[in-house]
Design a protein around this motif. Structure first.
Motif, mmCIF file in Angstrom:
data_model
loop_
_atom_site.group_PDB
_atom_site.id
_atom_site.type_symbol
_atom_site.label_atom_id
_atom_site.label_comp_id
_atom_site.label_asym_id
_atom_site.label_seq_id
_atom_site.Cartn_x
_atom_site.Cartn_y
_atom_site.Cartn_z
ATOM 1 N N GLY A 112 -9.055 0.778 -2.999
ATOM 2 C CA GLY A 112 -7.676 0.790 -3.500
ATOM 3 C C GLY A 112 -7.160 2.217 -3.592
ATOM 4 O O GLY A 112 -7.800 3.077 -4.194
ATOM 5 N N ASN A 113 -6.028 2.432 -2.954
ATOM 6 C CA ASN A 113 -5.370 3.742 -3.024
ATOM 7 C C ASN A 113 -4.159 3.568 -3.934
ATOM 8 O O ASN A 113 -3.160 2.982 -3.521
ATOM 9 C CB ASN A 113 -4.965 4.162 -1.603
ATOM 10 C CG ASN A 113 -4.102 5.407 -1.584
ATOM 11 O OD1 ASN A 113 -3.963 6.097 -2.603
ATOM 12 N ND2 ASN A 113 -3.516 5.695 -0.432
ATOM 13 N N TRP A 114 -4.275 4.069 -5.159
ATOM 14 C CA TRP A 114 -3.204 3.833 -6.135
ATOM 15 C C TRP A 114 -2.020 4.775 -5.926
ATOM 16 O O TRP A 114 -1.012 4.646 -6.628
ATOM 17 C CB TRP A 114 -3.750 3.957 -7.564
ATOM 18 C CG TRP A 114 -4.750 2.892 -7.928
ATOM 19 C CD1 TRP A 114 -5.229 1.895 -7.117
ATOM 20 C CD2 TRP A 114 -5.386 2.708 -9.204
ATOM 21 N NE1 TRP A 114 -6.131 1.109 -7.807
ATOM 22 C CE2 TRP A 114 -6.248 1.588 -9.094
ATOM 23 C CE3 TRP A 114 -5.334 3.379 -10.430
ATOM 24 C CZ2 TRP A 114 -7.024 1.126 -10.156
ATOM 25 C CZ3 TRP A 114 -6.110 2.919 -11.483
ATOM 26 C CH2 TRP A 114 -6.945 1.806 -11.344
ATOM 27 N N TYR A 131 -8.449 3.228 9.588
ATOM 28 C CA TYR A 131 -7.368 3.169 10.575
ATOM 29 C C TYR A 131 -6.141 2.590 9.889
ATOM 30 O O TYR A 131 -6.143 1.429 9.455
ATOM 31 C CB TYR A 131 -7.762 2.301 11.777
ATOM 32 C CG TYR A 131 -6.566 1.992 12.650
ATOM 33 C CD1 TYR A 131 -5.809 3.039 13.195
ATOM 34 C CD2 TYR A 131 -6.161 0.688 12.903
ATOM 35 C CE1 TYR A 131 -4.677 2.766 13.960
ATOM 36 C CE2 TYR A 131 -5.040 0.411 13.670
ATOM 37 C CZ TYR A 131 -4.302 1.461 14.189
ATOM 38 O OH TYR A 131 -3.177 1.198 14.930
ATOM 39 N N GLU A 132 -5.120 3.418 9.785
ATOM 40 C CA GLU A 132 -3.895 2.977 9.120
ATOM 41 C C GLU A 132 -2.686 3.263 10.013
ATOM 42 O O GLU A 132 -2.167 4.384 10.026
ATOM 43 C CB GLU A 132 -3.716 3.730 7.800
ATOM 44 C CG GLU A 132 -4.852 3.518 6.826
ATOM 45 C CD GLU A 132 -4.406 3.760 5.387
ATOM 46 O OE1 GLU A 132 -4.521 2.830 4.584
ATOM 47 O OE2 GLU A 132 -3.922 4.862 5.083
ATOM 48 N N PRO A 133 -2.246 2.258 10.767
ATOM 49 C CA PRO A 133 -1.031 2.467 11.560
ATOM 50 C C PRO A 133 0.122 2.764 10.595
ATOM 51 O O PRO A 133 0.378 1.975 9.679
ATOM 52 C CB PRO A 133 -0.844 1.142 12.295
ATOM 53 C CG PRO A 133 -1.718 0.146 11.610
ATOM 54 C CD PRO A 133 -2.774 0.887 10.870
ATOM 55 N N ALA A 190 2.712 0.318 9.512
ATOM 56 C CA ALA A 190 2.309 -0.850 8.715
ATOM 57 C C ALA A 190 2.113 -0.506 7.240
ATOM 58 O O ALA A 190 1.848 -1.386 6.433
ATOM 59 C CB ALA A 190 1.022 -1.434 9.283
ATOM 60 N N ILE A 191 2.241 0.776 6.891
ATOM 61 C CA ILE A 191 1.968 1.176 5.510
ATOM 62 C C ILE A 191 3.192 0.953 4.635
ATOM 63 O O ILE A 191 4.258 1.515 4.881
ATOM 64 C CB ILE A 191 1.533 2.660 5.439
ATOM 65 C CG1 ILE A 191 0.205 2.841 6.172
ATOM 66 C CG2 ILE A 191 1.420 3.114 3.992
ATOM 67 C CD1 ILE A 191 -0.298 4.256 6.195
ATOM 68 N N GLY A 192 3.013 0.121 3.624
ATOM 69 C CA GLY A 192 4.072 -0.111 2.645
ATOM 70 C C GLY A 192 5.293 -0.800 3.225
ATOM 71 O O GLY A 192 6.337 -0.857 2.585
ATOM 72 N N GLY A 218 -6.029 -0.248 7.124
ATOM 73 C CA GLY A 218 -5.050 -0.080 6.056
ATOM 74 C C GLY A 218 -3.638 -0.260 6.563
ATOM 75 O O GLY A 218 -3.309 0.136 7.700
ATOM 76 N N GLY A 219 -2.783 -0.837 5.736
ATOM 77 C CA GLY A 219 -1.392 -1.075 6.119
ATOM 78 C C GLY A 219 -1.021 -2.500 5.755
ATOM 79 O O GLY A 219 -1.287 -3.425 6.514
ATOM 80 N N SER A 220 -0.437 -2.638 4.543
ATOM 81 C CA SER A 220 0.030 -3.942 4.066
ATOM 82 C C SER A 220 -1.064 -5.011 4.037
ATOM 83 O O SER A 220 -0.793 -6.183 4.314
ATOM 84 C CB SER A 220 1.241 -4.406 4.881
ATOM 85 O OG SER A 220 2.310 -3.480 4.739
ATOM 86 N N GLY A 241 -10.938 -2.734 3.850
ATOM 87 C CA GLY A 241 -9.540 -2.330 3.823
ATOM 88 C C GLY A 241 -9.299 -1.138 2.922
ATOM 89 O O GLY A 241 -10.019 -0.927 1.940
ATOM 90 N N LEU A 242 -8.295 -0.349 3.293
ATOM 91 C CA LEU A 242 -7.768 0.686 2.402
ATOM 92 C C LEU A 242 -6.393 0.160 1.992
ATOM 93 O O LEU A 242 -5.508 -0.007 2.828
ATOM 94 C CB LEU A 242 -7.672 2.036 3.107
ATOM 95 C CG LEU A 242 -7.121 3.197 2.265
ATOM 96 C CD1 LEU A 242 -7.909 3.406 0.983
ATOM 97 C CD2 LEU A 242 -7.130 4.504 3.074
ATOM 98 N N VAL A 243 -6.267 -0.118 0.711
ATOM 99 C CA VAL A 243 -5.158 -0.947 0.246
ATOM 100 C C VAL A 243 -4.289 -0.178 -0.741
ATOM 101 O O VAL A 243 -4.798 0.356 -1.731
ATOM 102 C CB VAL A 243 -5.730 -2.199 -0.470
ATOM 103 C CG1 VAL A 243 -4.602 -3.153 -0.820
ATOM 104 C CG2 VAL A 243 -6.785 -2.882 0.378
ATOM 105 N N GLY A 244 -2.999 -0.140 -0.472
ATOM 106 C CA GLY A 244 -2.075 0.506 -1.397
ATOM 107 C C GLY A 244 -1.500 -0.520 -2.368
ATOM 108 O O GLY A 244 -2.093 -0.852 -3.390
HETATM 109 P P1 PGA Z 1 -0.158 -0.370 1.698
HETATM 110 O O1 PGA Z 1 -0.767 1.124 1.753
HETATM 111 O O2 PGA Z 1 -1.330 -1.299 1.494
HETATM 112 O O3 PGA Z 1 0.776 -0.362 0.515
HETATM 113 O O4 PGA Z 1 0.521 -0.600 2.994
HETATM 114 C C1 PGA Z 1 -1.964 1.391 2.429
HETATM 115 C C2 PGA Z 1 -2.293 2.869 2.368
HETATM 116 O O5 PGA Z 1 -1.368 3.696 2.497
HETATM 117 O O6 PGA Z 1 -3.460 3.259 2.209
#
Ligand code: PGA
Length: 254
Positions: free
Chosen positions: A9-11, A169-171, A174-176, A214-216, A234-237
């Protein structure tokens, strides 16, 4: 199993101390109730909350990470923190080269490489982020971009030093944004990155390196992503900010 999945989790810049402690407490409680998880769990809160989140997680399997560090061992660098400072408050991991740092704080592959080296020297596990922006995907240069970011990030490091390396890998598109890469799109790039790791080092390192997507990532799409042979977590925001959602990701097998 070759690679145990990792849900991180990336807060980001969310949660003050009390909110962060409450979230950590809910994660600990949830994991205690649910028992053994199919994945390792990691949370990366903002710097001011690291100590108290670490305290709140005591006795749980959730590990603690930071979102950044500076590559100098110490000195007059106002606003920066060292790897040792992160270790001293209980961190085991550190995210390096997140696209938001590349985009808003001008981090390039050389900076990322220095930070990765510093983290490893100090004994922190680096989570190196790579990923293309939409324009790069549209131009068909995703592979060139992630290859450059990966090889630039690990340049000068030996396989033995990278034994615990985590790649995310975070396109960027797809982030946020709510727009997730499809499992097929993720798998394609993950498989490519693994082949590149084998080329840069050897198959053994490639086989044991966890490559997170990572990415949504959210409870609704995690299962499909986790079915991909080269997606190791996953790397999750956004979805890491709510205990219920994050627990669903850690227990992605339902
Ligand atoms: P997201 O962020 O899950 O809110 O898309 C992922 C991240 O930036 O690591």
């Amino acid at each position: 199993m070759l690679r145990r999945p990792l849900i991180a989790g990336n807060w980001k810049m969310y949660k003050n101390r009390d909110e962060a402690v409450a979230l950590a407490g809910a994660l600990k409680e949830g994991m205690t109730a649910k028992g053994e998880a199919p994945a390792d769990a990691l949370v990366c809160p903002p710097y001011p909350c690291l100590q108290s989140v670490g305290d709140a997680l005591q006795g749980s399997p959730v590990e603690l990470g930071a979102q950044n560090l500076y590559y100098q061992p110490e000195g007059a660098f106002t606003g920066e923190v060292t790897a040792e400072m992160l270790l001293s408050v209980g961190c085991s991991h550190v995210i390096i080269g997140h696209s938001e740092r590349r985009q808003y704080f001008a981090e390039d592959d050389e900076t990322v490489n220095k930070k990765v080296k510093r983290a490893l020297q100090a004994g922190l596990v680096p989570v190196i982020c790579v990923g293309e922006v939409l324009d790069e995907r549209d131009k068909g240069i995703t592979e060139q971009v992630v290859e450059r970011q990966l090889s630039g990030g690990v340049q000068g490091l030996a396989a033995a030093e990278l034994a615990k390396l985590v790649v995310a890998y975070e396109p960027v598109w797809a982030i946020g944004t709510g727009r997730t890469a499809t499992p097929e799109q993720a798998q394609e790039v993950h498989a490519f990155l693994r082949v590149k790791l084998a080329g840069l080092y050897d198959q053994e390192l490639a086989d044991k390196t966890r490559i997170l997507y990572g990415g949504s990532v959210k409870p609704e799409n995690v299962a499909g992503l986790m079915e991909c042979p080269d997606v190791d977590g996953g790397l999750v925001g956004g979805a890491s900010l709510k205990a219920d959602d994050f627990l669903k990701l850690i227990y992605y097998k339902g």
